[in-house]
Design an enzyme around this catalytic site. Structure first.
Site, mmCIF file in Angstrom:
data_model
loop_
_atom_site.group_PDB
_atom_site.id
_atom_site.type_symbol
_atom_site.label_atom_id
_atom_site.label_comp_id
_atom_site.label_asym_id
_atom_site.label_seq_id
_atom_site.Cartn_x
_atom_site.Cartn_y
_atom_site.Cartn_z
ATOM 1 N N ASN A 83 0.843 -1.206 0.000
ATOM 2 C CA ASN A 83 0.000 0.000 0.000
ATOM 3 C C ASN A 83 0.872 1.247 0.000
ATOM 4 O O ASN A 83 1.760 1.327 -0.877
ATOM 5 C CB ASN A 83 -1.149 -0.025 1.007
ATOM 6 C CG ASN A 83 -0.815 -0.202 2.460
ATOM 7 O OD1 ASN A 83 -0.376 -1.250 2.861
ATOM 8 N ND2 ASN A 83 -1.042 0.806 3.269
ATOM 9 N N ASP A 84 0.668 2.188 0.865
ATOM 10 C CA ASP A 84 1.244 3.538 0.725
ATOM 11 C C ASP A 84 2.714 3.602 0.288
ATOM 12 O O ASP A 84 3.540 2.859 0.814
ATOM 13 C CB ASP A 84 1.248 4.271 2.065
ATOM 14 C CG ASP A 84 -0.056 4.213 2.785
ATOM 15 O OD1 ASP A 84 -1.007 3.620 2.274
ATOM 16 O OD2 ASP A 84 -0.125 4.775 3.889
ATOM 17 N N GLN A 124 4.542 0.425 2.115
ATOM 18 C CA GLN A 124 3.856 -0.437 3.068
ATOM 19 C C GLN A 124 3.736 -1.814 2.423
ATOM 20 O O GLN A 124 3.235 -1.947 1.292
ATOM 21 C CB GLN A 124 2.467 0.134 3.397
ATOM 22 C CG GLN A 124 2.542 1.414 4.214
ATOM 23 C CD GLN A 124 2.914 1.124 5.665
ATOM 24 O OE1 GLN A 124 2.094 0.728 6.461
ATOM 25 N NE2 GLN A 124 4.191 1.321 5.990
ATOM 26 N N TRP A 153 -3.475 -7.129 3.064
ATOM 27 C CA TRP A 153 -2.833 -6.342 4.116
ATOM 28 C C TRP A 153 -2.538 -7.218 5.341
ATOM 29 O O TRP A 153 -3.315 -8.104 5.682
ATOM 30 C CB TRP A 153 -3.764 -5.187 4.503
ATOM 31 C CG TRP A 153 -3.120 -4.110 5.317
ATOM 32 C CD1 TRP A 153 -2.445 -3.027 4.836
ATOM 33 C CD2 TRP A 153 -3.103 -4.003 6.740
ATOM 34 N NE1 TRP A 153 -1.998 -2.250 5.882
ATOM 35 C CE2 TRP A 153 -2.383 -2.830 7.066
ATOM 36 C CE3 TRP A 153 -3.600 -4.784 7.787
ATOM 37 C CZ2 TRP A 153 -2.167 -2.413 8.372
ATOM 38 C CZ3 TRP A 153 -3.384 -4.370 9.093
ATOM 39 C CH2 TRP A 153 -2.675 -3.192 9.369
ATOM 40 N N PHE A 210 4.224 1.341 10.215
ATOM 41 C CA PHE A 210 3.333 2.083 9.327
ATOM 42 C C PHE A 210 4.096 3.183 8.587
ATOM 43 O O PHE A 210 5.306 3.338 8.735
ATOM 44 C CB PHE A 210 2.172 2.677 10.130
ATOM 45 C CG PHE A 210 1.017 1.718 10.351
ATOM 46 C CD1 PHE A 210 1.179 0.349 10.215
ATOM 47 C CD2 PHE A 210 -0.241 2.194 10.703
ATOM 48 C CE1 PHE A 210 0.116 -0.533 10.411
ATOM 49 C CE2 PHE A 210 -1.319 1.327 10.905
ATOM 50 C CZ PHE A 210 -1.139 -0.032 10.769
ATOM 51 N N ARG A 215 -0.007 9.292 13.250
ATOM 52 C CA ARG A 215 0.833 8.516 12.323
ATOM 53 C C ARG A 215 1.327 9.317 11.113
ATOM 54 O O ARG A 215 1.023 10.469 10.928
ATOM 55 C CB ARG A 215 0.088 7.279 11.843
ATOM 56 C CG ARG A 215 -1.259 7.530 11.176
ATOM 57 C CD ARG A 215 -1.888 6.173 10.814
ATOM 58 N NE ARG A 215 -3.221 6.308 10.246
ATOM 59 C CZ ARG A 215 -4.340 6.333 10.971
ATOM 60 N NH1 ARG A 215 -4.299 6.259 12.287
ATOM 61 N NH2 ARG A 215 -5.510 6.448 10.372
ATOM 62 N N ASP A 216 2.068 8.602 10.294
ATOM 63 C CA ASP A 216 2.493 9.005 8.950
ATOM 64 C C ASP A 216 3.360 10.263 8.930
ATOM 65 O O ASP A 216 3.061 11.231 8.197
ATOM 66 C CB ASP A 216 1.266 9.211 8.032
ATOM 67 C CG ASP A 216 0.356 7.994 7.996
ATOM 68 O OD1 ASP A 216 0.791 6.917 8.434
ATOM 69 O OD2 ASP A 216 -0.801 8.123 7.539
ATOM 70 N N GLU A 263 -4.771 11.193 6.770
ATOM 71 C CA GLU A 263 -3.594 10.321 6.722
ATOM 72 C C GLU A 263 -2.583 10.906 5.734
ATOM 73 O O GLU A 263 -2.933 11.707 4.864
ATOM 74 C CB GLU A 263 -3.993 8.907 6.267
ATOM 75 C CG GLU A 263 -5.041 8.259 7.175
ATOM 76 C CD GLU A 263 -5.341 6.807 6.836
ATOM 77 O OE1 GLU A 263 -5.195 5.967 7.717
ATOM 78 O OE2 GLU A 263 -5.725 6.524 5.680
ATOM 79 N N TRP A 323 -9.180 1.831 -0.703
ATOM 80 C CA TRP A 323 -9.415 0.922 0.429
ATOM 81 C C TRP A 323 -10.740 0.172 0.329
ATOM 82 O O TRP A 323 -10.908 -0.875 0.945
ATOM 83 C CB TRP A 323 -9.338 1.686 1.755
ATOM 84 C CG TRP A 323 -7.927 1.922 2.191
ATOM 85 C CD1 TRP A 323 -7.287 3.126 2.315
ATOM 86 C CD2 TRP A 323 -6.954 0.930 2.563
ATOM 87 N NE1 TRP A 323 -5.982 2.944 2.719
ATOM 88 C CE2 TRP A 323 -5.760 1.603 2.891
ATOM 89 C CE3 TRP A 323 -6.976 -0.463 2.653
ATOM 90 C CZ2 TRP A 323 -4.598 0.931 3.294
ATOM 91 C CZ3 TRP A 323 -5.818 -1.126 3.053
ATOM 92 C CH2 TRP A 323 -4.652 -0.435 3.368
#
Ligand code: FRU
Length: 528
Positions: free
Chosen positions: A38-39, A55, A63, A98, A167-168, A250, A333
């Site tokens: 993912n990201d 990710q 996932w 993450f 996060r992130d 996010e 998603w």
């Protein structure tokens, strides 16, 4: 010394990537080395190359406990996989490493900052996971997690912030050497509201009814700083959502571009607004300025970043020549969990795109390096078609860069157009096609993949407004086997979708209901 978990992941990816043939992947979009992606993470320059982490759950096409996959490139089109960079192997990140960022430090070390996730409890079917920020340092391939991790925890945050949504981090270094990080968090502020009830007969004629309302401010971007990259502190709030664009935010990014300040972030649970923000979880752009008094961002304009279906969790990098280049996870998603477990890879990045701000809007254009992959030019000028679907000699393929100009002019005093609908169908065979169509009376462009081979009743269509300029609508369509990215009017809007049609379906056709005139130039894109 790397951990057993990281050694396992590295051994696994080395063995299992061999099961994937190059023609089963996109040719120039980065896809997961094996398993799930993912990201994008840590999109940055290091020692003269672009580094892109992602990710990653190597063991499954769905996932799972997040690792960081890793790839490098000189031109953002030809990627070389490096061994997985991070595995969830410490108490503070045992449930996942993450998203986060990377930067080259002055001493030549590469620094990573990521979100460590560890489960605190399970409530119903929800895992409550504490999220903290952690750093690791390395040489571009092997990284050591700092023994003082995590470097930012819940206690460092303003009072009303959730411990489960933090996060992130996006990191950079200022001229004076200070390290900065911008990360997202979720505010649970409660607001007291006093309501006066005129109908009640208390002594002063007014009844004060106290109502407690949970007013969540929702997603916000917080700024942190550090002098030495190990000790971090909260500085201030850069931007707050106030429930306007989804709930939690996010993957924040912020930069100056063409004299404006820009914030990009992805929002969860958005409500559609006209033809904006239709993706549930989608990426938005704010264009504005920082208030010099408060340091808070004041948004002057906002928009969706992509008007297709598959685009999320963007990151940008500054190229040595000054271009601001964006990449994102080319998925959604809500639709990314429908594939069978048995496929060997899932998840790819978008084409890297050059950004600019024009007339208060974010423009995107495929990185100019793509021009070097163009081969076998085929061109047709002023093709006129009437109530038919045609193919043109030499126009087919699934590795395609195609530019089209469609004449869109009213042909009578009452404002009628000579056609009601014009469409291009690609990835086409006797049963399949994916299309992009334009309806001039509504000024809408639509991508539609319902005949792409999907057997699921999921979202297959998306529309965006598109106005012709000087009587012409311009489209540039990039196909890379399992995706289509449609750039409208020199990058004013982009519509991105993935499709999983068998690659032998390589027909391209042009359809009109009425009469249309267009010119088209098509190149094959060279692989390898
Ligand atoms: C966005 C995101 C991030 C998080 C990561 C987990 O797609 O939810 O906020 O860091 O994915 O894989």
């Amino acid at each position: 010394m790397s951990s057993q978990a990281l050694r396992d992941a590295r051994r696994y990816e080395e063995v299992y990537e061999k099961m994937i043939l190059p023609e089963e992947r996109p040719a120039f979009h980065l896809s997961s080395r094996v398993g799930w992606m993912n990201d994008p993470n840590g999109f940055s320059r290091y020692k003269g190359e672009y580094h892109l982490f992602y990710q990653y759950h190597p063991y499954d096409s769905h996932w799972g406990p997040m690792h960081w996959g890793h790839a490098v490139s000189k031109d953002l089109l030809h990627w070389k996989y490096l061994p997985a960079a991070l595995a969830p192997d410490m108490p503070y990140d045992r449930d996942g490493c993450f998203s986060g960022g990377a930067l080259e430090m002055k001493d030549g070390t590469q620094m990573l900052m990521y979100t460590g996730v560890s489960k605190e409890m399970t409530v119903g079917d929800r895992n409550l996971e504490v999220q903290t920020q952690c750093v690791a340092f390395g040489d571009g391939e092997d990284y050591t997690k700092y023994e003082g991790n995590p470097v930012l925890v819940f206690e460092d945050l303003p009072e009303e912030c959730s411990r489960y949504d933090f996060r992130d981090p996006r990191i950079w270094q200022e001229e004076d050497g200070t390290y900065k990080a911008a990360a997202v968090s979720y505010s649970l502020r409660k607001q007291k509201e006093v309501l006066h009830d005129r109908n009640s007969d208390n002594s002063d004629g007014l009844l004060a009814t106290t109502m407690i309302r949970e007013e969540e401010e929702g997603g916000q971007i917080l700024l942190f700083s550090s002098k030495d990259s190990y000790h971090w502190k909260f500085e201030r709030k850069l931007a707050v959502n106030g429930y306007r664009l989804g709930r939690m935010w996010e993957c924040p990014d912020l930069f100056e571009l063409d004299g404006k300040q820009v914030i990009l972030a992805s929002a969860m649970d958005m409500l559609p607004d006209g033809l904006e923000y239709h993706n549930g979880n989608g990426t938005f752009c704010l264009i504005g300025e920082y208030d010099p008094e408060t340091g808070r961002f004041r948004s002057e304009a906002d928009q969706s970043v992509d008007y297709g279906i598959d685009f999320y969790a963007e990151q940008t990098v500054l190229a040595p020549d000054g271009r601001r280049i964006m990449i994102a996870w080319m998925q959604n998603w809500d639709t990314c969990n429908l594939h069978t477990k048995s496929i060997p890879w899932f998840g790819q990045m978008t084409l890297p795109r050059e950004l600019s701000v024009k007339d208060g809007r974010l423009y995107q254009w495929p990185i100019r390096e793509l021009l070097s992959l163009r081969r076998d030019k085929v061109s047709f000028e002023n093709v006129c078609i009437k109530d038919e679907e045609i193919e043109l000699d030499g126009i087919r393929g699934r590795l395609v860069d195609m530019e089209l100009e469609l004449k869109v002019e009213e042909d009578d005093e009452e404002g009628h157009y000579p056609f009601t609908k014009f469409a291009i169908h690609f990835a086409r065979d006797y049963r399949h096609h994916t299309g992009i169509s334009y309806r001039p009376a509504e000024s809408t462009l639509k991508v539609d993949r319902k005949f792409s081979g999907s057997r699921r009743a999921i979202i297959h269509q998306r529309r965006a407004y598109a106005e012709p300029k000087d009587g012409v609508l311009k489209l540039r369509i990039i196909l890379d086997r399992f995706s289509a990215e449609v750039f409208v009017n020199d990058g004013e809007k982009v519509m991105t979708i993935t499709l999983f049609t068998d690659v032998r379906a390589d027909g391209i056709s042009f359809f009109v209901d009425g009469e249309a005139e267009f010119s088209v130039t098509k190149y094959r894109l060279q692989e390898g």
